[in-house]
Write a protein that holds these residues in place. Structure first.
Motif, PDB file in Angstrom:
ATOM      1  N   VAL A   1      -0.780  -6.493  -8.397  1.00  0.00           N
ATOM      2  CA  VAL A   1      -0.897  -4.985  -7.797  1.00  0.00           C
ATOM      3  C   VAL A   1       0.824  -4.181  -8.707  1.00  0.00           C
ATOM      4  O   VAL A   1       1.294  -4.632  -7.933  1.00  0.00           O
TER       5      VAL A   1
ATOM      6  N   ASN B   1       4.874   4.247 -10.188  1.00  0.00           N
ATOM      7  CA  ASN B   1       4.380   3.074  -9.146  1.00  0.00           C
ATOM      8  C   ASN B   1       6.016   2.522  -8.163  1.00  0.00           C
ATOM      9  O   ASN B   1       5.499   2.535  -7.146  1.00  0.00           O
TER      10      ASN B   1
ATOM     11  N   ARG C   1       1.587  -1.927  -6.847  1.00  0.00           N
ATOM     12  CA  ARG C   1       1.997  -1.151  -5.497  1.00  0.00           C
ATOM     13  C   ARG C   1       2.426  -2.367  -3.735  1.00  0.00           C
ATOM     14  O   ARG C   1       0.844  -2.483  -3.750  1.00  0.00           O
TER      15      ARG C   1
ATOM     16  N   TYR D   1       1.686  -2.695  -1.123  1.00  0.00           N
ATOM     17  CA  TYR D   1       0.551  -2.587  -0.109  1.00  0.00           C
ATOM     18  C   TYR D   1      -0.626  -1.797   0.033  1.00  0.00           C
ATOM     19  O   TYR D   1      -1.280  -1.929   0.812  1.00  0.00           O
ATOM     20  N   GLU D   2      -0.974  -2.301  -1.782  1.00  0.00           N
ATOM     21  CA  GLU D   2      -2.639  -2.647  -2.636  1.00  0.00           C
ATOM     22  C   GLU D   2      -2.791  -4.021  -2.611  1.00  0.00           C
ATOM     23  O   GLU D   2      -3.522  -4.343  -2.767  1.00  0.00           O
ATOM     24  N   TRP D   3      -1.933  -4.825  -2.017  1.00  0.00           N
ATOM     25  CA  TRP D   3      -2.412  -6.068  -2.203  1.00  0.00           C
ATOM     26  C   TRP D   3      -3.532  -6.458  -1.157  1.00  0.00           C
ATOM     27  O   TRP D   3      -3.672  -6.307  -0.241  1.00  0.00           O
ATOM     28  N   SER D   4      -4.549  -7.060  -2.115  1.00  0.00           N
ATOM     29  CA  SER D   4      -5.990  -7.180  -0.731  1.00  0.00           C
ATOM     30  C   SER D   4      -6.320  -8.099  -0.388  1.00  0.00           C
ATOM     31  O   SER D   4      -6.313  -8.035   1.142  1.00  0.00           O
TER      32      SER D   4
ATOM     33  N   ASN E   1       0.795  -1.175   8.111  1.00  0.00           N
ATOM     34  CA  ASN E   1       0.546   0.152   7.593  1.00  0.00           C
ATOM     35  C   ASN E   1       1.130   1.029   8.611  1.00  0.00           C
ATOM     36  O   ASN E   1       0.532   1.963   8.523  1.00  0.00           O
TER      37      ASN E   1
END
Length: 465
Positions: free
Chosen positions: A401, A122, A403, A405-408, A426
């Protein structure tokens, strides 16, 4: 009715032949090819003067300078040129000024060095974006020294190996540091411990100068949940402006207060300029090897830690030191202020506490005053009244999270952070490693090395006295 002289008197002789008619009759008897030649010659005689006249007129217009005009003198500056100069041709550049003449000599550029810590897949997944951004933006050769475990190295190698011809030479060196080796170094120090989520690997930020070889004199440390949006050499060049005695530079927030953390939130060890050579000579961190063999410089950390935390607790360790390595860094730079210098907020645009200072993507014509008007958390800092110009972004404190960049929140159109930064995120996450093959020749290479047997400096014979 008018009559010709012949009609009036038939006895008059025939008028003399016209020279033009005589020539016309002769011409009529010539071949058709000769006629065509004559027509062509006549056409050229008529057209060439006109062509030369038009070309001369265009040259005059090309030689004149165009003067822009505007009806709004408050917003545009009009270039003013004396009228007598409008008809004066622009001077041609001399050979020495010509852009076609290369009078510069190529000077070899020393690489800039990074020291990163990635311990788990991770962590490597986040750190890969950081490394990618370094290669995307750097204008000079780079060395990236990565302290890691096997899983992190495997993840990173799979991506980095896609780059065969980077724009500049790149060295990636993995330091395969085993967990038991880290624990052993902490035990040799004797008094530090941590309850931070970064754990023991996070404390290795205090030992970078001992892990990297002495040939690496300076390095930039950055947490894995950050990436560049500018040329890293701009940050590296900041070393040149530091006072000669400065060994550490990181962002400071002296307006912050958290007594339960010993105010360690007044710095951020998320990004640091480390003069590794100076830290080695200072003996930044203590070791039983130093205590058992007196001589040389006394380690810096013991008096600094006692000054801030008091004596170690019953277990022999300092208790209630929060924020992991940052708590210890805070004790060090507070105790030895002369070796420390503030690093600009431009390099620490952070989602943790600072909410990125409320800067981000938006109106591209925003002025400095526009930015200052909406900024947060610069009041009573050294940057009060200055516009923060992001050069590196740090997406920390996005809980829940593994990672960032995977935060909701990134998929929430109403989220303020997502509105300002999701497009940037992105782009850098999705930028393909393959696209980093940007060299036009085969002169540049990317080299990957692995150091399997890491030896800390306190156990090495090369430890400076």
């Amino acid at each position: 009715m008018l009559l010709s002289p012949k009609d009036e008197d038939p006895s008059l002789p025939e008028p003399p032949s016209s020279p033009w008619r005589t020539k016309a009759k002769i011409a009529a008897r010539r071949s058709s090819n000769i006629k065509r030649c004559a027509i062509i010659v006549a056409s050229l005689a008529f057209c060439v003067p006109i062509f030369l006249l038009l070309n001369s007129t265009n040259t005059i217009y090309d030689s004149a300078r165009w003067v822009p005009t505007t009806t709004n003198n408050d917003t545009l500056n009009t270039l003013s040129i004396p009228s007598e100069r409008l008809d004066t041709p622009l001077p041609l550049p001399s050979p020495a000024e010509s852009p076609l003449v290369n009078t510069t000599k190529e000077v070899p550029v020393s690489p800039i060095a990074f020291s990163l810590i990635m311990y788990s897949e991770n962590s490597a997944a986040e750190g890969a974006i950081l490394v990618k951004s370094i290669l995307m933006y750097t204008s000079v050769p780079v060395e990236v020294h990565i302290i890691c475990d096997d899983s992190a190295r495997t993840y990173l190698e799979r991506r980095i190996s896609l780059v065969k011809h980077p724009r500049n030479n790149v060295l990636i060196r993995f330091y395969n540091l085993q967990f038991h080796q880290m624990l052993a170094r902490i035990e040799r120090e004797g008094a530090i411990t941590t309850d931070h989520s970064a754990g023991i690997p996070g404390l290795m930020k205090l030992f970078i100068h001992e892990i990297l070889p002495t040939s690496v004199k300076k390095s930039i440390f950055i947490d894995t949940d950050a990436f560049f949006i500018s040329d890293p050499s701009l940050l590296w060049n900041h070393f040149n402006s530091l006072d000669p005695n400065i060994a550490i530079s990181m962002p400071t927030h002296m307006e912050q207060s958290a007594p339960e953390w010993h105010n360690a939130n007044r710095i951020c060890s998320c990004i640091m300029l480390l003069d590794l050579d100076k830290l080695r000579k200072l003996r930044l961190m203590d070791s039983i090897n130093y205590r058992n063999h007196p001589g040389g410089t006394e380690a810096l950390s013991p008096p600094a830690f006692r000054d801030m935390f008091g004596p170690p607790g019953p277990t022999g360790h300092y208790e209630d030191v929060k924020l992991g390595d940052q708590g210890y860094w805070w004790a060090i730079v507070s105790f030895r202020k002369e070796i420390f210098e503030h690093l600009s907020f431009d390099w620490e645009v952070s989602s943790c506490l600072m909410d990125m200072y409320m800067t981000g993507l938006g109106n591209d014509d925003a002025t400095e005053q526009d930015e200052i008007a909406v900024q947060l958390h610069t009041w009573e800092t050294v940057h009060q009244g200055q516009a923060i110009l992001p050069k590196l972004v740090h997406f920390n404190c996005l809980d829940g999270v593994d990672r960032y960049y995977e935060w909701s929140g990134w998929s929430d159109p109403s989220n303020s952070l997502a509105k300002r930064w999701s497009a940037t995120l992105n782009y850098h996450v999705g930028y393909k490693w393959l696209w980093l093959n940007q060299a036009s020749t085969n002169d540049t290479i990317l080299t990957i090395e692995t150091v399997q047997d890491v030896i800390f400096l306190d156990e090495s014979s090369t430890e400076p006295s």
